[in-house]
Design a protein around this motif. Structure first.
Motif, PDB file in Angstrom:
ATOM      1  N   GLY A  57     -30.604  10.766   6.964  1.00  0.00           N
ATOM      2  CA  GLY A  57     -31.408   9.185   7.176  1.00  0.00           C
ATOM      3  C   GLY A  57     -30.513   8.411   6.963  1.00  0.00           C
ATOM      4  O   GLY A  57     -31.758   7.754   7.036  1.00  0.00           O
ATOM      5  N   ALA A  58     -29.847   8.232   6.242  1.00  0.00           N
ATOM      6  CA  ALA A  58     -29.432   7.312   5.726  1.00  0.00           C
ATOM      7  C   ALA A  58     -29.101   5.971   6.817  1.00  0.00           C
ATOM      8  O   ALA A  58     -29.027   6.201   7.226  1.00  0.00           O
ATOM      9  CB  ALA A  58     -28.161   7.370   4.151  1.00  0.00           C
ATOM     10  N   ARG A  59     -29.396   4.533   5.921  1.00  0.00           N
ATOM     11  CA  ARG A  59     -28.796   3.873   6.473  1.00  0.00           C
ATOM     12  C   ARG A  59     -28.600   2.329   5.827  1.00  0.00           C
ATOM     13  O   ARG A  59     -28.189   2.819   4.168  1.00  0.00           O
ATOM     14  CB  ARG A  59     -30.252   2.869   7.268  1.00  0.00           C
ATOM     15  CG  ARG A  59     -31.240   3.428   8.945  1.00  0.00           C
ATOM     16  CD  ARG A  59     -29.686   4.053   9.642  1.00  0.00           C
ATOM     17  NE  ARG A  59     -30.210   4.787  10.706  1.00  0.00           N
ATOM     18  CZ  ARG A  59     -29.677   5.538  10.781  1.00  0.00           C
ATOM     19  NH1 ARG A  59     -29.705   6.722   9.834  1.00  0.00           N
ATOM     20  NH2 ARG A  59     -30.491   6.739  12.129  1.00  0.00           N
ATOM     21  N   VAL A  60     -28.386   1.306   6.209  1.00  0.00           N
ATOM     22  CA  VAL A  60     -27.033  -0.111   5.158  1.00  0.00           C
ATOM     23  C   VAL A  60     -27.846  -0.494   5.491  1.00  0.00           C
ATOM     24  O   VAL A  60     -28.003  -1.391   6.676  1.00  0.00           O
ATOM     25  CB  VAL A  60     -25.368   0.345   5.410  1.00  0.00           C
ATOM     26  CG1 VAL A  60     -24.643  -0.471   4.855  1.00  0.00           C
ATOM     27  CG2 VAL A  60     -25.468   1.772   5.026  1.00  0.00           C
ATOM     28  N   GLU A  61     -27.880  -1.455   4.361  1.00  0.00           N
ATOM     29  CA  GLU A  61     -28.409  -3.211   4.262  1.00  0.00           C
ATOM     30  C   GLU A  61     -27.455  -3.955   3.616  1.00  0.00           C
ATOM     31  O   GLU A  61     -27.069  -2.866   2.181  1.00  0.00           O
ATOM     32  CB  GLU A  61     -29.834  -3.270   3.583  1.00  0.00           C
ATOM     33  CG  GLU A  61     -31.104  -3.046   4.746  1.00  0.00           C
ATOM     34  CD  GLU A  61     -32.047  -3.535   4.569  1.00  0.00           C
ATOM     35  OE1 GLU A  61     -32.235  -4.144   4.021  1.00  0.00           O
ATOM     36  OE2 GLU A  61     -33.179  -3.167   4.946  1.00  0.00           O
ATOM     37  N   PHE A  62     -26.665  -4.830   3.161  1.00  0.00           N
ATOM     38  CA  PHE A  62     -26.293  -5.758   3.125  1.00  0.00           C
ATOM     39  C   PHE A  62     -26.552  -6.125   2.153  1.00  0.00           C
ATOM     40  O   PHE A  62     -27.548  -7.419   2.114  1.00  0.00           O
ATOM     41  CB  PHE A  62     -25.005  -6.375   3.405  1.00  0.00           C
ATOM     42  CG  PHE A  62     -23.411  -5.257   4.294  1.00  0.00           C
ATOM     43  CD1 PHE A  62     -22.847  -5.539   3.605  1.00  0.00           C
ATOM     44  CD2 PHE A  62     -24.216  -4.280   5.107  1.00  0.00           C
ATOM     45  CE1 PHE A  62     -21.815  -4.950   3.661  1.00  0.00           C
ATOM     46  CE2 PHE A  62     -22.718  -4.408   5.657  1.00  0.00           C
ATOM     47  CZ  PHE A  62     -21.912  -3.980   5.089  1.00  0.00           C
ATOM     48  N   LEU A  90     -27.226  11.879  -2.049  1.00  0.00           N
ATOM     49  CA  LEU A  90     -26.232  12.696  -2.655  1.00  0.00           C
ATOM     50  C   LEU A  90     -26.867  13.990  -2.996  1.00  0.00           C
ATOM     51  O   LEU A  90     -26.458  15.094  -2.592  1.00  0.00           O
ATOM     52  CB  LEU A  90     -26.210  12.288  -3.782  1.00  0.00           C
ATOM     53  CG  LEU A  90     -25.380  11.091  -3.924  1.00  0.00           C
ATOM     54  CD1 LEU A  90     -25.060   9.483  -4.332  1.00  0.00           C
ATOM     55  CD2 LEU A  90     -23.141  10.943  -3.411  1.00  0.00           C
ATOM     56  N   GLN A  91     -28.203  14.453  -3.896  1.00  0.00           N
ATOM     57  CA  GLN A  91     -28.722  15.195  -3.726  1.00  0.00           C
ATOM     58  C   GLN A  91     -28.551  16.549  -2.670  1.00  0.00           C
ATOM     59  O   GLN A  91     -28.323  17.872  -2.149  1.00  0.00           O
ATOM     60  CB  GLN A  91     -29.670  15.882  -3.848  1.00  0.00           C
ATOM     61  CG  GLN A  91     -30.217  15.618  -5.701  1.00  0.00           C
ATOM     62  CD  GLN A  91     -31.173  15.329  -6.374  1.00  0.00           C
ATOM     63  OE1 GLN A  91     -32.216  14.761  -5.696  1.00  0.00           O
ATOM     64  NE2 GLN A  91     -31.172  15.118  -7.629  1.00  0.00           N
ATOM     65  N   GLN A  92     -28.606  15.698  -1.271  1.00  0.00           N
ATOM     66  CA  GLN A  92     -28.902  16.787   0.719  1.00  0.00           C
ATOM     67  C   GLN A  92     -28.046  16.353   0.531  1.00  0.00           C
ATOM     68  O   GLN A  92     -27.076  17.794   1.492  1.00  0.00           O
ATOM     69  CB  GLN A  92     -30.017  15.656   1.231  1.00  0.00           C
ATOM     70  CG  GLN A  92     -30.553  16.442   2.398  1.00  0.00           C
ATOM     71  CD  GLN A  92     -31.312  15.447   3.203  1.00  0.00           C
ATOM     72  OE1 GLN A  92     -31.768  14.448   2.667  1.00  0.00           O
ATOM     73  NE2 GLN A  92     -31.026  15.557   4.812  1.00  0.00           N
ATOM     74  N   VAL A  93     -26.589  15.742   0.553  1.00  0.00           N
ATOM     75  CA  VAL A  93     -25.706  15.906   1.216  1.00  0.00           C
ATOM     76  C   VAL A  93     -24.437  14.893   0.601  1.00  0.00           C
ATOM     77  O   VAL A  93     -23.926  13.726  -0.330  1.00  0.00           O
ATOM     78  CB  VAL A  93     -25.342  14.259   1.593  1.00  0.00           C
ATOM     79  CG1 VAL A  93     -24.152  14.637   3.301  1.00  0.00           C
ATOM     80  CG2 VAL A  93     -26.635  14.330   3.510  1.00  0.00           C
ATOM     81  N   PRO A  94     -23.569  15.677  -0.393  1.00  0.00           N
ATOM     82  CA  PRO A  94     -22.721  15.674  -1.301  1.00  0.00           C
ATOM     83  C   PRO A  94     -21.644  15.668  -0.665  1.00  0.00           C
ATOM     84  O   PRO A  94     -21.529  15.923   0.793  1.00  0.00           O
ATOM     85  CB  PRO A  94     -22.479  17.278  -1.523  1.00  0.00           C
ATOM     86  CG  PRO A  94     -23.223  18.230  -0.670  1.00  0.00           C
ATOM     87  CD  PRO A  94     -24.734  18.083  -0.620  1.00  0.00           C
TER      88      PRO A  94
END
Length: 334
Positions: free
Chosen positions: A218-223, A193-197
């Motif tokens: 470069g974020a990714r998601v895990e459930f 969030l600091q990099q991508v507001p």
């Protein structure tokens, strides 16, 4: 006592007078709730946030503009509760960003003021969070509540090699729905969030942030596969302008097209954008949408969706939309 005094003091301050520095406090989770003049719903959201089994939390309510009623209602409720105010109404993105800047947690999660979270939400997500892997966002499933009906989404997690736009935009059947990744379901490391507001858009702000976080940070998601967020849907509550603002949705699609596959772009146009043009009775706009899709190698399903937009009356399309909401997994009764 110090925390309580800090809380009482902060209820009188604007967002600019409390700013966090550094990487955040390990183990602390910040729950950020933007709000705009929905006191009754907000109190339910705050209660659900404070009831977390993971007790090392701070709850930051950010009013999108001065709100004496909310300020008075929250004053002194809990030492973990902080209230901030924007000086003017600037929209949910600005309110969320103010909450991020004011937070102290290493991990952050968000809650809209008309939704709630189950007591285990933060604990379950935090159990999967890993400071050594800050770009991995943790998402739970979401309970979509429509009156007495409750459906659980998504029906499947995002695949390891699947692009986030394909996951959230591509419909694979007429009454099915794409993957679901609401911001409220995520736990996010503060470095993302600091990099991508959050950025302000006329529509689709949450999807815009997901695409930005995916491609810029470069974020990714895990459930975490538990349904732990309750998202309240009132199918007739969307404003008339939002239901028909197809030009705003088209502008969003054109802006993010470099990050959308042909299938994702076509699916978004044939469902979201075309439906809004149909509601607006903008036949010239509908022809423009059809032209863009037909020149972008459409699938058979894309063509079927477009035919439905042209041929079916609006009330049938509305019923189909409601049916798609109910096509998820039913929440088991306790």
């Amino acid at each position: 006592m110090e925390l309580l005094q800090q809380n009482l003091r902060l209820t009188e301050l604007t967002h600019g007078e409390r700013r966090s520095l550094g990487p955040g406090e390990p183990g602390l989770v910040s729950i950020i709730i933007p709000t705009y003049r929905r006191l009754h719903d907000l109190l339910l959201a705050v209660d659900s946030a404070l009831a977390q089994t993971h007790t090392n939390i701070e709850v930051i309510v950010v009013a999108d503009g001065p709100d004496p009623e909310v300020r008075a209602a929250l004053h002194g409720l809990d030492p973990r509760l902080f209230y901030l105010e924007l000086e003017t109404n600037r929209g949910p993105a600005a309110a969320r960003n103010a909450g991020v800047r004011s937070s102290r947690g290493e991990w952050l999660t968000f809650l809209d003021d008309d939704d709630t979270i189950l007591p285990e939400k933060v604990a379950a997500s935090f159990a999967m969070a890993d400071s050594a892997r800050p770009l991995r966002m943790i998402s739970c499933r979401t309970i979509y509540r429509r009156g007495k009906k409750e459906d659980v989404w998504p029906s499947r997690p995002i695949w390891p090699d699947e692009d986030v736009a394909d996951y959230i935009l591509i419909r694979r059947s007429l009454l099915g729905r794409p993957g679901v990744l609401p911001i409220q379901a995520l736990m996010v490391h503060r470095s993302i969030l600091q990099q991508v507001p959050f950025s302000t858009h006329k529509d689709h702000e949450d999807w815009a942030w997901l695409l930005d976080a995916w491609h810029i940070a470069g974020a990714r998601v895990e459930f975490c596969w538990q349904p732990l967020v309750i998202y309240n849907i009132v199918t007739n509550s969307i404003s008339r302008s939002r239901r028909m603002n197809w030009q705003d949705s088209m502008e969003w699609a054109e802006r993010y097209q470099p990050w959308l596959s042909k299938r994702a772009y076509n699916s978004f146009l044939t469902t979201k954008v075309a439906l809004k043009a149909k509601r607006a009775h903008d036949w010239r706009g509908l022809r423009e949408i059809i032209s863009k899709v037909m020149h972008n190698n459409p699938s058979l399903l894309d063509v079927v969706f477009l035919a439905g937009m042209v041929l079916l009356p609006s009330f049938v399309l509305h019923l189909a939309w409601k049916s798609s909401l109910a096509s998820g997994e039913r929440r088991p009764k306790n």
